[in-house]
Design a protein around this motif. Structure first.
Motif, mmCIF file in Angstrom:
data_model
loop_
_atom_site.group_PDB
_atom_site.id
_atom_site.type_symbol
_atom_site.label_atom_id
_atom_site.label_comp_id
_atom_site.label_asym_id
_atom_site.label_seq_id
_atom_site.Cartn_x
_atom_site.Cartn_y
_atom_site.Cartn_z
ATOM 1 N N ALA A 51 -65.969 15.056 -57.715
ATOM 2 C CA ALA A 51 -67.280 15.387 -57.147
ATOM 3 C C ALA A 51 -67.219 15.378 -55.625
ATOM 4 C CB ALA A 51 -68.330 14.398 -57.645
ATOM 5 N N GLY A 52 -66.485 14.414 -55.076
ATOM 6 C CA GLY A 52 -66.316 14.371 -53.631
ATOM 7 C C GLY A 52 -65.595 15.589 -53.105
ATOM 8 N N GLY A 53 -64.624 16.107 -53.880
ATOM 9 C CA GLY A 53 -63.918 17.323 -53.490
ATOM 10 C C GLY A 53 -64.828 18.533 -53.522
ATOM 11 N N VAL A 54 -65.642 18.650 -54.571
ATOM 12 C CA VAL A 54 -66.577 19.768 -54.682
ATOM 13 C C VAL A 54 -67.558 19.773 -53.510
ATOM 14 C CG1 VAL A 54 -68.499 20.682 -56.041
ATOM 15 C CG2 VAL A 54 -66.379 19.976 -57.185
ATOM 16 N N ALA A 55 -68.024 18.597 -53.122
ATOM 17 C CA ALA A 55 -68.996 18.498 -52.030
ATOM 18 C C ALA A 55 -68.439 19.010 -50.710
ATOM 19 C CB ALA A 55 -69.457 17.048 -51.872
ATOM 20 N N LEU A 56 -67.121 19.020 -50.555
ATOM 21 C CA LEU A 56 -66.500 19.454 -49.310
ATOM 22 C C LEU A 56 -66.466 20.971 -49.168
ATOM 23 C CD1 LEU A 56 -63.418 17.056 -49.347
ATOM 24 C CD2 LEU A 56 -65.434 16.825 -47.885
ATOM 25 N N PHE A 71 -57.444 12.340 -51.374
ATOM 26 C CA PHE A 71 -57.725 12.515 -52.795
ATOM 27 C C PHE A 71 -58.797 13.579 -53.025
ATOM 28 C CE2 PHE A 71 -55.155 8.816 -53.045
ATOM 29 C CZ PHE A 71 -54.718 8.681 -54.352
ATOM 30 N N PRO A 72 -60.023 13.402 -52.495
ATOM 31 C CA PRO A 72 -60.996 14.498 -52.654
ATOM 32 C C PRO A 72 -60.580 15.742 -51.882
ATOM 33 C CG PRO A 72 -61.877 12.785 -51.218
ATOM 34 C CD PRO A 72 -60.632 12.239 -51.828
ATOM 35 N N GLY A 73 -59.883 15.571 -50.760
ATOM 36 C CA GLY A 73 -59.414 16.725 -50.010
ATOM 37 C C GLY A 73 -58.464 17.582 -50.823
ATOM 38 N N GLY A 74 -57.614 16.954 -51.619
ATOM 39 C CA GLY A 74 -56.687 17.694 -52.455
ATOM 40 C C GLY A 74 -57.399 18.496 -53.532
ATOM 41 N N ILE A 75 -58.438 17.912 -54.136
ATOM 42 C CA ILE A 75 -59.230 18.645 -55.127
ATOM 43 C C ILE A 75 -59.880 19.864 -54.479
ATOM 44 C CG2 ILE A 75 -61.262 18.540 -56.616
ATOM 45 C CD1 ILE A 75 -58.997 16.997 -57.805
ATOM 46 N N ALA A 76 -60.469 19.665 -53.293
ATOM 47 C CA ALA A 76 -61.113 20.778 -52.590
ATOM 48 C C ALA A 76 -60.110 21.878 -52.271
ATOM 49 C CB ALA A 76 -61.778 20.271 -51.305
ATOM 50 N N ALA A 77 -58.914 21.488 -51.841
ATOM 51 C CA ALA A 77 -57.892 22.481 -51.490
ATOM 52 C C ALA A 77 -57.494 23.314 -52.706
ATOM 53 C CB ALA A 77 -56.669 21.782 -50.906
ATOM 54 N N LEU A 78 -57.291 22.678 -53.835
ATOM 55 C CA LEU A 78 -56.893 23.416 -55.040
ATOM 56 C C LEU A 78 -57.988 24.379 -55.491
ATOM 57 C CD1 LEU A 78 -55.190 20.534 -57.065
ATOM 58 C CD2 LEU A 78 -54.057 22.457 -55.951
ATOM 59 N N LEU A 79 -59.241 23.931 -55.443
ATOM 60 C CA LEU A 79 -60.346 24.808 -55.832
ATOM 61 C C LEU A 79 -60.464 25.989 -54.881
ATOM 62 C CD1 LEU A 79 -63.009 22.083 -56.715
ATOM 63 C CD2 LEU A 79 -61.857 23.601 -58.335
ATOM 64 N N LEU A 80 -60.340 25.730 -53.597
ATOM 65 C CA LEU A 80 -60.451 26.793 -52.609
ATOM 66 C C LEU A 80 -59.294 27.781 -52.733
ATOM 67 C CD1 LEU A 80 -62.235 27.728 -50.270
ATOM 68 C CD2 LEU A 80 -60.915 26.241 -48.740
#
Length: 303
Positions: free
Chosen positions: A240-245, A60-69
């Motif tokens: 927030a967890g995704g951003v932190a990654l 879940f947070p990994g997916g947010i991080a991937a989309l932002l990146l």
């Protein structure tokens, strides 16, 4: 008679059903039945690192991080902004992506290859131009970027938030196993280890920058997400967890917190939200063994 334990189980199940409906769609039980019930050879088993990572709540947070990146590559982001319709149907897009990941990770080889063929046919139609530079969704270089950003984010999320992170050897194997579908999709020169994954990510940095489309996508995901008001606090924890990654340089480009208490809070939010997702999904008692947030129960009729 309702007891505290029965109320807890009911709340756990409601959370699991709500998460599954958002990520996998209302027809998740039917689609999951086809994935888990199909007979035939599979690329992976529950013991494989790619299965463990893709079945975990850290996705879940990994997916947010991937989309932002991924949004930081101007040509990749132009393709998303111009052809995906992510604002008009964000949950539909997420559900199609999660289903693709589920089929290519947990499904039979035949079903996985069919799913890859469908995506390849879609990619062939995605063409455009950004600032005078042509792009194509089936360009091996762009496919490699999307893959590298995704695998890096998923692995970092698992290593940060999972109950039992991968060993160094398992992490290298995860990177190699993630190439199975990506290479068939058309990506080339894929990393074979964590070290090569880090080098590949660094190699793209000269091409990355914030664009108006990326800025708009970031606001959409983080400030104006397409979720009901009552659900927004939970989504905010996951986001927030995704951003932190994200790497520090990516947060700088996206104008996100880099230092200070905000970063610490975001990391804590990631741990808390992942634990809540894991707890909620565990409340779906008849999920398939080894299933994660992408697809789940085979037989549940009342969902």
């Amino acid at each position: 008679m309702l007891t505290p334990s029965s109320l807890t189980r009911a709340a756990q199940r409601r959370l699991g059903l709500a998460l599954r409906s958002r990520v996998a769609g209302d027809d998740a039980p039917e689609r999951a039945a086809r994935i888990w019930g199909a007979e035939g050879e599979r690329w992976f088993t529950p013991e494989d690192p790619v299965w463990r990572v893709n079945a975990d709540a850290a996705m879940f947070p990994g997916g947010i991080a991937a989309l932002l990146l991924q949004s930081l590559h101007p040509l990749a982001m132009a393709g998303v902004a111009g052809h995906s319709g992510y604002k008009g149907d964000p949950w539909g897009r997420l559900q199609r992506t999660s289903h693709y990941l589920a089929v290519t990770t947990f499904g039979t080889v035949a079903d996985a290859e069919q799913s890859i063929a469908v995506v390849r046919s879609v990619h062939r139609r995605v063409r455009g131009e950004f600032e005078g530079v042509p792009y194509a969704a089936d360009d091996p270089h762009l496919l490699r970027w999307v893959h590298v950003a995704e695998v890096w984010s998923f692995l970092r999320a698992f290593q940060t938030y999972a109950a039992q992170p991968l060993t160094d050897e398992e992490a290298d194997l995860y990177v190699r196993q993630s190439n199975t579908a990506a290479s068939r999709l058309g990506a080339r020169d894929l990393p074979e280890s964590v070290a090569e994954l880090e080098a590949a990510l660094a190699g793209y940095r000269p091409e990355l920058r914030i664009t108006s489309a990326a800025r708009e996508a970031t606001r959409f995901m983080l400030l104006n997400p397409p979720v009901p008001v009552l659900v927004r606090p939970g989504y905010a924890l996951i986001a927030a967890g995704g951003v932190a990654l994200l790497p520090r340089w990516a947060r700088v480009q996206l104008a996100l917190p880099v230092f200070g208490p905000g970063v610490t809070v975001a990391a804590g939010a990631g741990s808390l939200s992942t634990a809540l997702v894991r707890w909620g999904m565990a409340g779906l008692a008849d999920r398939a063994p080894g299933a994660g947030p992408l697809d789940d129960d085979r037989t549940e009729e009342s969902a």
